[in-house]
Write an enzyme that holds these catalytic residues in place. Sequence first.
Site, PDB file in Angstrom:
ATOM      1  N   ALA A 260       1.779  35.403  -3.380  1.00  0.00           N
ATOM      2  CA  ALA A 260       1.446  36.533  -4.229  1.00  0.00           C
ATOM      3  C   ALA A 260       0.021  36.363  -4.731  1.00  0.00           C
ATOM      4  O   ALA A 260      -0.586  35.307  -4.533  1.00  0.00           O
ATOM      5  CB  ALA A 260       2.394  36.597  -5.428  1.00  0.00           C
ATOM      6  N   GLU A 262      -2.702  37.334  -8.113  1.00  0.00           N
ATOM      7  CA  GLU A 262      -2.729  37.701  -9.539  1.00  0.00           C
ATOM      8  C   GLU A 262      -3.788  38.733  -9.906  1.00  0.00           C
ATOM      9  O   GLU A 262      -4.277  38.727 -11.041  1.00  0.00           O
ATOM     10  CB  GLU A 262      -2.962  36.433 -10.360  1.00  0.00           C
ATOM     11  CG  GLU A 262      -4.381  35.826 -10.259  1.00  0.00           C
ATOM     12  CD  GLU A 262      -4.512  34.700  -9.251  1.00  0.00           C
ATOM     13  OE1 GLU A 262      -3.720  34.655  -8.286  1.00  0.00           O
ATOM     14  OE2 GLU A 262      -5.424  33.859  -9.412  1.00  0.00           O
ATOM     15  N   ASN A 263      -4.165  39.642  -9.003  1.00  0.00           N
ATOM     16  CA  ASN A 263      -5.184  40.651  -9.336  1.00  0.00           C
ATOM     17  C   ASN A 263      -4.928  41.245 -10.715  1.00  0.00           C
ATOM     18  O   ASN A 263      -3.791  41.534 -11.067  1.00  0.00           O
ATOM     19  CB  ASN A 263      -5.135  41.775  -8.300  1.00  0.00           C
ATOM     20  CG  ASN A 263      -5.012  41.259  -6.898  1.00  0.00           C
ATOM     21  OD1 ASN A 263      -5.891  40.562  -6.423  1.00  0.00           O
ATOM     22  ND2 ASN A 263      -3.892  41.550  -6.248  1.00  0.00           N
ATOM     23  N   GLU A 296       2.207  34.369 -11.425  1.00  0.00           N
ATOM     24  CA  GLU A 296       1.138  35.383 -11.344  1.00  0.00           C
ATOM     25  C   GLU A 296       0.884  35.994 -12.717  1.00  0.00           C
ATOM     26  O   GLU A 296      -0.249  36.269 -13.083  1.00  0.00           O
ATOM     27  CB  GLU A 296       1.489  36.465 -10.320  1.00  0.00           C
ATOM     28  CG  GLU A 296       1.813  35.950  -8.914  1.00  0.00           C
ATOM     29  CD  GLU A 296       0.821  34.968  -8.337  1.00  0.00           C
ATOM     30  OE1 GLU A 296      -0.371  35.035  -8.683  1.00  0.00           O
ATOM     31  OE2 GLU A 296       1.242  34.096  -7.545  1.00  0.00           O
ATOM     32  N   GLU A 318      -5.233  26.884 -10.966  1.00  0.00           N
ATOM     33  CA  GLU A 318      -3.981  26.721 -10.218  1.00  0.00           C
ATOM     34  C   GLU A 318      -3.122  25.571 -10.741  1.00  0.00           C
ATOM     35  O   GLU A 318      -1.921  25.728 -10.934  1.00  0.00           O
ATOM     36  CB  GLU A 318      -4.258  26.567  -8.719  1.00  0.00           C
ATOM     37  CG  GLU A 318      -4.864  27.817  -8.073  1.00  0.00           C
ATOM     38  CD  GLU A 318      -4.045  29.097  -8.264  1.00  0.00           C
ATOM     39  OE1 GLU A 318      -2.873  29.016  -8.686  1.00  0.00           O
ATOM     40  OE2 GLU A 318      -4.584  30.197  -8.004  1.00  0.00           O
TER      41      GLU A 318
HETATM   42  N1  B3K Z   1      -4.359  32.801  -6.342  1.00  0.00           N
HETATM   43  C1  B3K Z   1      -3.520  33.156  -5.223  1.00  0.00           C
HETATM   44  C2  B3K Z   1      -3.809  32.408  -3.987  1.00  0.00           C
HETATM   45  C3  B3K Z   1      -4.931  32.922  -3.193  1.00  0.00           C
HETATM   46  C4  B3K Z   1      -4.998  32.221  -1.860  1.00  0.00           C
HETATM   47  C5  B3K Z   1      -6.205  32.584  -1.094  1.00  0.00           C
HETATM   48  N2  B3K Z   1      -6.164  32.047   0.241  1.00  0.00           N
HETATM   49  C6  B3K Z   1      -2.086  33.038  -5.558  1.00  0.00           C
HETATM   50  C7  B3K Z   1      -1.734  32.115  -6.656  1.00  0.00           C
HETATM   51  O1  B3K Z   1      -1.961  30.934  -6.627  1.00  0.00           O
HETATM   52  O2  B3K Z   1      -1.218  32.601  -7.625  1.00  0.00           O
HETATM   53 ZN    ZN Z   2      -1.859  30.606  -8.678  1.00  0.00          ZN
END
Ligand code: B3K
Ligand code: ZN
Length: 864
Positions: A260, A262-263, A296, A318
């Site tokens: 997923a 997190e936009n 997210e 992360e």
């Molecule tokens: N931030 C995204 C992961 C993006 C991966 C790009 N290849 C999902 C997450 O960690 O929530």
């Molecule tokens: Zn993440």
Amino acid sequence: MSVNVKRRLDYQPPLYTITNVVMHVQLHATATRIKTVSTVQRVGDHNSPLFLDGEKMQLLSLAVNGEAYNLYSHVEGGISLTEVPDTFELTVETEIDPQNNKALEGLYLSNGVFCTQCEAEGFRRITYFLDRPDVLAKYEVTVSGDKEKYPTLLANGNPIAKGEESDGTHWVTWQDPHPKPCYLFALVAGDFDLLEDSYTTTSGRDVKLELYVDKGKRDKGVFALESLKRAMKWDEDTFGLEYDLDIYMIVAVDFFNMGAMENKGLNVFNSKFVLADQDSATDEDFFNVESVIAHEYFHNWTGNRVTCRDWFQLSLKEGLTVFRDQQFSADMTSALSNRIKHVRVMREHQFAEDASAMSHPIRPDEVIEMNNFYTVTVYDKGAEVIRMFHTLLGADGFRKGMDEYFRRHDGQAVTCDDFVAAMQTATERDLSHFAKWYSQSGTPVVGVSRMYDKQKRTLHISLSQHTPATANQQEKEPLYIPVAFECIDDTGKHYPDDDGLIKDGLVILDKPSVSLMFSDVPESCLPVVLGNFSAPVKVDNPLSAKELLQIFRFADDPFNRWDAMQSLYDWCITQIELDKSVPDSVWKALADVIAAEKDNHELLGECLSIPSFETLCQTRVGVDVAALASARQSFCAQFASELQSALLTVWNGFSSVSYTYKQTDVNARRCKNVALGHLARTADGEALIEKQFAEADNMTDSLGALRAAQSGSAEVFNSLMTAFEQKWNHDPLVLDKWFALNATTEREDILAHITMLKSHPQFTMGNPNRVRALIGSFAFYNPVGFHQPDGSGYQYVTDYLLELDQHNPQVAARIVTPLTQWQNYADKHQQKMKAQLTRLVNHEGLSKDVFEKVSKSLAYEKSE
Ligand code: B3K
Ligand code: ZN
């Protein structure tokens, strides 16, 4: 291949910044047009050109302050503009082809849905831009498209205007008031079913919640929406963090490279982590939906409000967000099984990564392709490092540190050092030594040795640490390691150490070694270390089977109890590898364990699980796959026959109540299914499996029966698999479970079987979920099939990856991982694995994603 290595220490602040963006996106399957008006500002006093990232698109026009501009040139990876004013409006018009974007990065069209993925560097496939996380701008985005095909048009923030045109198109304008880096930009267009709800934050903000799913799947979205509300509440209660927009949207799509994204205000999800009901989703699926929804959502603060200065800092968001989702899940479900789940990931995957050519610190120093660094090290070891802060500072101290972090950095793009500094100031602790966890890679080994003096009745325990050299770093220094510690005798009595080095159950191992003295203690005293997996390390604590059972009986820490059983099984399997037998006393003791814990379903379910093949690999070197697999198999077979009646009692112990996803039932089902997995190896197995499969009213029990059948007779397994396939043929997400079971089955003709499955009507190389289920499961979890002595398993996967890489490098680079981890295996495997890596690296047109991992893996060999 010419590659561009980026280094952490080369970071330079941006020469220009963008503060405001107004975009118009005219959707078209093969010719989407994007007009972007950015407010650009020079930062500081310099005359350097303005470099904008951009790839895989057509530049239609460029204007500065509304006037066509031609003082630019195309350079590698973008365009360079000279002689621009100090502050100006830059208008860029681009055209892209979403339908043929099979990499699923940037804007793509799959299954009739337009969707974006911009992290890490996908925005540069939409327009020319300063595509770096330390450039934060406010966005206003107008999306227009065919009203019939795409009735729903979404982007980040709040909708502020909409309209229709006479040509059948319509449009919606979205405004996001929060400045954000472009990796959080999102746009989705399609025809969905909508679930609506609302949430009122503690301070009284009414938030509209919207969940978009494929037509006809509304009912399967209910659990995800409920999970979202639980996550919102939890973050308010635990960290005082509230949501900050009037609307929060989640869209589930079928084609997605990962879990997923997190936009801001518009999360895009792999439908696997949204859709769930009792018929089609297992308990584990429900768990995963809740934890990914929370993950997210939590990013809204840890990631979006405070973001990363550069991609080397990825663990800043992360590691921290994984820790937060783990804490949330533990609170929603149960602490022990959660902890065990995460430790399994560390032992199966992160330790293997650290032992491979891809070893990197949680804050990497060098990167070729950023997408390759969304790793178990950055995520899961990163979360373990955050957990150690929590352990060392306590929940209150940690909360103070978090408050300080947001107080200082809300709205900023910062570094891991900034996080440590906030924690340090808020708690007045010197965390400088601890911070080495950010820069040093590798898995430390904590050694435990004991000396007992019978005359004096004293026990001397020494804890030591050693981190083996890794591919990226030869020299290692001692780390600051919190080791949870208990000293217990064979009646369960606990003893403090003479010098009070054990404080609040922790010993701080911050030097090469630390000594603990215990006076006037019995000889049976044992050191029990690393309670709750207090640090991401391996432990070398030589204990006999009897001593491990003593720990199981008497340790306070339930994780240690489980871990003692795991070590006991590992020891038994070693006996078999050495052609010795497992003593009767062990079987007797195991029967007692089952009887004693019969009502503790959570612990029993975990304790009846034998360590996976992948976990066993991490306590061995030079693994001969067939030999280890067969030792494990024969232990499992003996386990089943020696403990048959006890296991049967466990399986029979759960009367079939109708399904609910609640923790007591989850624990009971897990216990029952683990027991069935063992019973499959006995004469009664078939009948039990068939009964459970026939009577199951939920996916957990159906799949539990199928998994059990996998280690029983081929005939029963095949007939159940056929029935399952017929029932679920219409539902690709469920079929993924079936593909994965097929791919992980031990059978002589496994490669031919996979080839046949590749032509299954539901299989397509274009969908990452299918590819991961079939090819990924085979490479990661079918050791005997993948590591066939003639190398045909490696060759098979390589052939596939060469084709996949042309379309979707990100997914190809992920699945190549097991091949790059040859270090752990016997020579005969290594040669054949490297032969395929060489094939890959020599392949013309290989993506930089796969190239980075494969070339590092081969270079590691040379440096030895
Ligand atoms: N931030 C995204 C992961 C993006 C991966 C790009 N290849 C999902 C997450 O960690 O929530
Ligand atoms: Zn993440």
